[in-house]
Design an enzyme around this catalytic site. Structure first.
Site, short mmCIF file in Angstrom:
data_model
loop_
_atom_site.label_atom_id
_atom_site.label_comp_id
_atom_site.label_asym_id
_atom_site.label_seq_id
_atom_site.Cartn_x
_atom_site.Cartn_y
_atom_site.Cartn_z
N CYS A 42 -5.29 -2.78 2.88
CA CYS A 42 -5.15 -2.62 4.33
C CYS A 42 -6.27 -3.35 5.08
O CYS A 42 -6.46 -4.54 4.90
CB CYS A 42 -5.12 -1.13 4.68
SG CYS A 42 -4.60 -0.79 6.38
N GLU B 284 0.84 -1.20 0.00
CA GLU B 284 0.00 0.00 0.00
C GLU B 284 0.87 1.25 0.00
O GLU B 284 1.83 1.35 0.76
CB GLU B 284 -0.91 -0.03 1.23
CG GLU B 284 -1.81 1.17 1.37
CD GLU B 284 -2.57 1.17 2.69
OE1 GLU B 284 -3.57 1.92 2.78
OE2 GLU B 284 -2.18 0.43 3.62
N LYS C 99 -9.83 1.73 -2.96
CA LYS C 99 -10.31 1.21 -1.69
C LYS C 99 -11.72 1.72 -1.40
O LYS C 99 -11.98 2.93 -1.46
CB LYS C 99 -9.35 1.64 -0.58
CG LYS C 99 -9.65 1.07 0.80
CD LYS C 99 -8.57 1.50 1.79
CE LYS C 99 -8.80 0.90 3.17
NZ LYS C 99 -7.75 1.31 4.13
#
Length: 454
Positions: free
Chosen positions: A320, A208, A270
Site C-alpha cells: 500500500c 493487498e 508491512k
C-alpha cells in the site's frame, strides 16, 4: 490549505465506506489533516522571510533560498510523525518522460528543488534589475535544457522485457463487501476464476489482503491454489497474518509467497503502517478507534527486505502506501531486481487518490532503476518499467488480469546508492556556484575600482 485540501480530498472517501460510524468525520478529518500539512510550507515561507530580513539576498540567490527552504520543508513532511510525502513538487514533472529522469540521480526531493528553483527564475527575471535579465534568461534556458537533456540521455538505456511472465489479478471487490461475513468464499472463488484462464505465467500476483482471512491457517483454501498454479509457479498475495505470544495475539499486514502445493515459501510484513487505519498512535491517550475493520492494531514488521523466490528474480515488497516514501522501499544490502507493490485502493473509490498513488510508484521506479509491479484490488494495477513508463494497466473499477513480462532492471542509480545525500549534494553545489559567481564578481569590481583610482 488549498493545495492539500484539494490534493488529499480523496481521503474523505474512506470515511464513507462505513458512513454510519465514520461519515461525519470525513470533512473535519480532511480539513484537519490539510491544516496540519500546511504547516510545512508555512515553515518554508517563515524561514525564507526570516533570512531575507536579516541578510541582503536578492535575485537568483533569493530564488535559490526559497527553493532550498521549500525542499527542506518537504523533506520534513516526509519524515516527521512517520511522514506523509504526498504530492511532492517533483511529481508535477511525472508525465514528461525526460523531465522525471533526474530523480534517478537526486531523488524526488532533489527534483523538487530543481522544479521550484527553475519555476522561480521567470519571477526573478521580472523583479530583478534589467541588466541581469539576460543572465537570468540564459540560466533559465540552461537549467531547462539540462534537466530535459539529461533525461533524454538516460532514456537511451534499453529496458526490454525479461523472460519472467507475470499475471496480475485485479478482483475489483468493493470495500463494503470485502470483510462482510460470509464473503470470504466468494472473494476466493473470484480470484481463482480470474487467475485460471490459459496462458503461461511464472508469477501470479494478487493485491493487498486479496484473501480476507488467515490463508496460512486455512488448509482447504491453500489446497485450492493448486488449481491455478501449475508446477513451479508461485503466488504472491496480500493476506493478514497473526502470531500468538506471551503478550497476546499480534496481527500483521503481509505479502506471502505460495507454491503449487499450497506451502508458504516466504513472506514480508508491512513495516510502515497507516496511522488510524492500521493502528492508533498513542492508543492509551487518544479516545479514537481504528477506521478499518479488524481484530486489533497491526504490528509493524522489520525494515524493507528482499525476498528470494524459487525460479524468480529477487523482489522487494511495498504494501500500500509504503511505496510513497523515497529511499525507504529497497533493502540497501540485498538489491532486488523488481518491486512488488500490493495495495487496496478500494477505500478511495473513483477519486484522484489512486492516480496519485500510482504517481508515487512511478517515481520509485525511476529513483531505484527498478521495475514496479502494482496489484491493486480495484485499481490502478500496473506494470511500470525502470524509467517510470507504464507498460500495462487496469484502471479503477475494472475487473481483469494483466499478462505481461517483467521489465528489465537497470544498474543501481546514484540515488539508489546514496539516497537523499544526493539531494543535499545538489543543493550545496548550487549554493557553491552562486557564492563563486558572487565572489568572482566582487573581486572584479574591486579590481576595477582600484584601476579607476589609479
Amino acid at each position: 490549505m488549498g493545495q492539500f485540501g484539494f490534493g488529499i480530498s480523496w481521503i474523505a472517501e474512506s470515511f464513507y465506506v462505513d458512513t454510519e460510524r465514520f461519515g461525519a468525520l470525513a470533512i473535519p478529518a480532511v480539513a484537519g489533516l490539510s491544516a496540519g500539512l500546511a504547516i510545512f510550507p508555512a515553515i518554508a515561507a517563515m524561514l525564507f522571510a526570516t533570512i531575507m530580513q536579516r541578510r541582503t539576498v536578492s535575485g537568483i540567490s533569493a530564488g535559490l533560498l526559497l527553493a532550498t527552504c521549500w525542499v527542506a520543508a518537504e523533506w520534513l513532511r516526509g519524515h516527521v510523525l512517520t511522514g506523509f510525502p504526498w504530492n511532492l513538487a517533483a511529481y508535477a514533472l511525472l508525465d514528461h518522460a525526460a523531465l522525471r529522469q533526474p530523480a534517478a540521480w537526486v531523488g524526488s526531493y532533489g527534483l523538487s528543488f530543481l522544479t521550484v528553483f527553475i519555476g522561480i527564475l521567470p519571477g526573478v527575471l521580472l523583479v530583478d534589475a534589467p541588466k541581469k535579465r539576460a543572465f537570468v534568461l540564459a540560466l533559465f534556458g540552461v537549467a531547462v535544457t539540462g534537466l530535459g537533456g539529461g533525461g533524454v540521455l538516460r532514456l537511451r538505456q534499453d529496458v526490454p522485457p525479461t523472460d519472467i511472465a507475470l499475471r496480475v489479478v485485479q478482483g475489483n471487490v468493493p470495500q463494503v463487501e470485502k470483510w462482510a461475513p460470509g464473503s470470504r468464499e466468494s472473494t476466493l472463488e473470484k480470484y481463482l476464476r480470474l487467475s485460471a484462464p490459459p496462458g503461461r505465467f511464472d508469477l501470479l500476483l494478487w493485491p493487498e489482503t486479496a484473501f480476507p482471512g488467515f490463508l496460512d491457517e486455512d488448509a482447504a483454501a491453500r489446497t485450492r491454489l493448486s488449481t491455478v498454479l501449475p508446477d513451479d509457479r508461485i503466488l504472491l498475495t496480500g493476506v493478514p497474518d497473526r502470531l500468538e505470544g506471551d503478550g497476546g495475539t499480534r496481527y500483521f499486514n503481509t505479502v506471502q509467497a505460495y507454491d503449487s502445493s499450497g506451502e508458504i515459501l516466504t513472506g514480508y510484513a508491512k513495516h510502515h503502517l497507516v496511522p488510524f487505519g492500521e493502528y492508533v498512535p498513542l492508543r492509551g491517550w487518544l479516545p479514537i478507534e481504528r477506521l478499518t475493520e479488524g481484530l486489533g492494531d497491526f504490528t509493524p514488521g522489520p525494515e524493507p527486505r528482499t525476498l528470494a523466490i524459487p525460479g524468480a528474480p529477487p523482489v522487494a515488497v511495498a504494501i500500500c502506501y509504503e511505496i510513497i516514501f523515497p529511499g525507504h522501499v529497497v533493502d540497501d544490502l540485498f538489491r532486488p531486481d523488481w518491486i512488488f507493490n500490493a495495495t487496496n485502493d478500494a477505500w478511495f473509490g473513483t477519486s484522484i487518490g489512486p492516480e496519485q498513488h500510482l504517481a508515487s510508484a512511478r517515481m520509485r521506479a525511476v529513483e531505484e532503476g527498478l521495475p514496479v509491479v502494482r496489484a491493486a484490488n480495484t485499481g490502478i494495477s500496473a506494470i511500470i518499467d525502470a524509467n517510470g513508463e507504464i507498460v500495462a494497466r487496469l484502471d479503477t473499477g475494472q475487473t481483469g488480469v494483466i499478462d505481461a513480462n517483467l521489465p528489465t532492471a537497470l544498474a543501481p542509480t546514484p540515488y539508489a546508492r546514496f539516497g537523499d545525500w544526493t539531494s543535499l549534494a545538489l543543493i550545496c553545489a548550487a549554493w557553491a556556484l552562486i557564492f563563486a559567481v558572487r565572489l568572482t564578481k566582487r573581486r572584479s569590481n574591486t579590481k576595477y575600482s582600484r584601476s579607476e583610482e589609479s
